[in-house]
Motif scaffolding. Structure first.
Motif, mmCIF file in Angstrom:
data_model
loop_
_atom_site.group_PDB
_atom_site.id
_atom_site.type_symbol
_atom_site.label_atom_id
_atom_site.label_comp_id
_atom_site.label_asym_id
_atom_site.label_seq_id
_atom_site.Cartn_x
_atom_site.Cartn_y
_atom_site.Cartn_z
ATOM 1 N N ASN A 112 0.813 -0.996 0.114
ATOM 2 C CA ASN A 112 -0.014 -0.190 -0.105
ATOM 3 C C ASN A 112 0.832 1.273 0.054
ATOM 4 O OD1 ASN A 112 -2.731 -1.067 0.354
ATOM 5 N ND2 ASN A 112 -2.133 -1.721 2.354
ATOM 6 N N ILE A 113 0.778 2.046 -0.936
ATOM 7 C CA ILE A 113 0.221 2.068 -2.115
ATOM 8 C C ILE A 113 1.297 1.766 -3.346
ATOM 9 C CG2 ILE A 113 -1.002 3.832 -3.492
ATOM 10 C CD1 ILE A 113 -1.014 5.790 -1.011
ATOM 11 N N TRP A 177 2.941 2.175 3.276
ATOM 12 C CA TRP A 177 1.903 2.325 4.410
ATOM 13 C C TRP A 177 2.718 1.583 5.545
ATOM 14 C CZ3 TRP A 177 -1.425 4.963 6.229
ATOM 15 C CH2 TRP A 177 -2.113 4.570 7.546
ATOM 16 N N LEU A 200 -5.376 3.042 -1.078
ATOM 17 C CA LEU A 200 -5.141 2.967 0.215
ATOM 18 C C LEU A 200 -6.673 2.689 0.897
ATOM 19 C CD1 LEU A 200 -3.199 2.931 2.688
ATOM 20 C CD2 LEU A 200 -3.705 5.465 2.586
#
Ligand SMILES: Cc1cc2nc3c(=O)[nH]c(=O)nc-3n(C[C@H](O)[C@H](O)[C@H](O)COP(=O)(O)OP(=O)(O)OC[C@H]3O[C@@H](n4cnc5c(N)ncnc54)[C@H](O)[C@@H]3O)c2cc1C
Length: 312
Positions: A112-113, A177, A200
């Motif tokens: 992510n991402i 993330w 996200l």
């Protein structure tokens, strides 16, 4: 190409000036709350430049491998399965990766991402694009792509028809993330800069165990209502935000409503008051006697949830 900035605040790191202005953590001289509220502000505009800092050097001349696992080091062919208009200058483009390629690929690469570089075969240039939902079990990726009047790859992708092949390389981490590091994350996007944040937030909605104590606020702006992300993409986010206000907030901004106001939209720029309001900072107008008694005679903005008090 519009400019973009990305700043994030992590525990123990120095804070950039812009983020400091938005942080509700107390000034050093003020009382320290029992639990520090850590706020991260991310900004993404349509054709973001600074995201490139997160990416390896472009490798436009990389070879193409038909059956090898997905990798940023070489291109993989995919088939266009759908391409539909989603606004004046945007299309939703769905492509499919062969099942055997997906099966052989390392799932830990899908951070992510993440994004992929798509290559315009005609002139051998590549640009990064963000699959809105990542990649599904069928190897499908859906992109929201804007074309610019003299832009190369966006215009080329708009012409692609179902059955045609396009080549991409990736996945590449756009932003890594970190689970449960931030108490609150504020995402500010313009135009197709919405795409990475959608990826996200989709992960947040589909995986309740992902950072359960983090609150997400998306502030998105498009010039006109018809240029907003298509409802099929946006509505699941706004529905989720309505049902889980403690977890997610979505605010939409436009420059003009052209043809009649839409009640759920803010007709203004995402300015400082809009960001402060999204962070729960409430401007209090002091009464005449408070002003008289206040030694500094300044207004005070109070932090919301666990926030400190910040002098303006
Ligand atoms: C990590 C990341 C993810 C991204 N994800 C997405 C996404 O999901 N969807 C998306 O749409 N975009 C996304 N982008 C932006 C995308 O990569 C491209 O920057 C964008 O599509 C423009 O590329 P282009 O080749 O179409 O235009 P370019 O050829 O790069 O042109 C860009 C601008 O320059 C202008 N221009 C070009 N040539 C000239 C000229 N000769 N004279 C004057 N002006 C000129 C064009 O009109 C246009 O405004 C992402 C960017 C990053 C960094």
């Amino acid at each position: 190409m519009l400019p973009t900035a990305s700043s994030c605040l992590r525990r123990g790191l120095l804070r950039p000036t812009f983020s400091r202005a938005l942080s509700t953590a107390p000034e050093p001289s003020q009382a320290i709350p029992t639990r520090k509220r850590v706020v991260s502000v991310l900004v993404a505009f349509a054709a973001g430049a600074s995201f490139y800092f997160f990416l390896p050097d472009p490798t436009r001349s990389a070879p193409t491998h038909q059956k090898a696992p997905l990798s940023p080091r070489y291109f993989t062919p995919a088939t266009v399965i759908h391409n539909e208009e989603s606004g004046p200058d945007t299309k939703l483009l769905r492509i499919a990766v062969p099942q055997e390629v997906l099966a052989a690929s390392d799932p830990s690469g899908f951070h992510n991402i993440w994004s992929v570089f798509i290559k315009d075969d005609d002139i051998q240039v590549e640009r990064p694009y963000t699959p809105l939902y990542g990649i599904d079990d069928h190897g499908h990726m859906l992109f929201w792509i804007k074309k610019y009047p003299k832009g190369e790859v966006g215009r080329w992708l708009h012409t692609k028809q179902p059955g045609e092949k396009i080549e991409f390389r990736g996945p590449l981490a756009t932003w890594d993330w970190k689970t449960d590091v931030w108490d609150e994350v504020v995402l500010i996007s313009g135009g197709t800069g919405f795409a990475p944040f959608h990826q996200l937030l989709h992960s947040v909605i589909s995986s309740p165990t992902m950072s359960p104590s983090t609150k997400f606020t998306l502030l998105h702006s498009s010039k006109r209502p018809e240029e907003l992300p298509p409802s099929s993409i946006l509505k699941p986010l706004t529905d989720y935000a309505e049902q889980h206000p403690e977890r997610m907030k979505v605010e939409l901004f436009v420059d003009t409503t052209e043809g009649g106001p839409v009640s759920s939209l803010h007709v203004k720029r995402i300015d400082r008051p809009a960001i402060e309001s999204s962070l729960g900072l409430v401007r209090e107008t002091p009464s005449w006697w408070q002003r008289l008694l206040s030694p500094s005679r300044r207004w005070v903005a109070r932090g919301g949830r666990e926030g400190g008090t910040t002098r303006l």
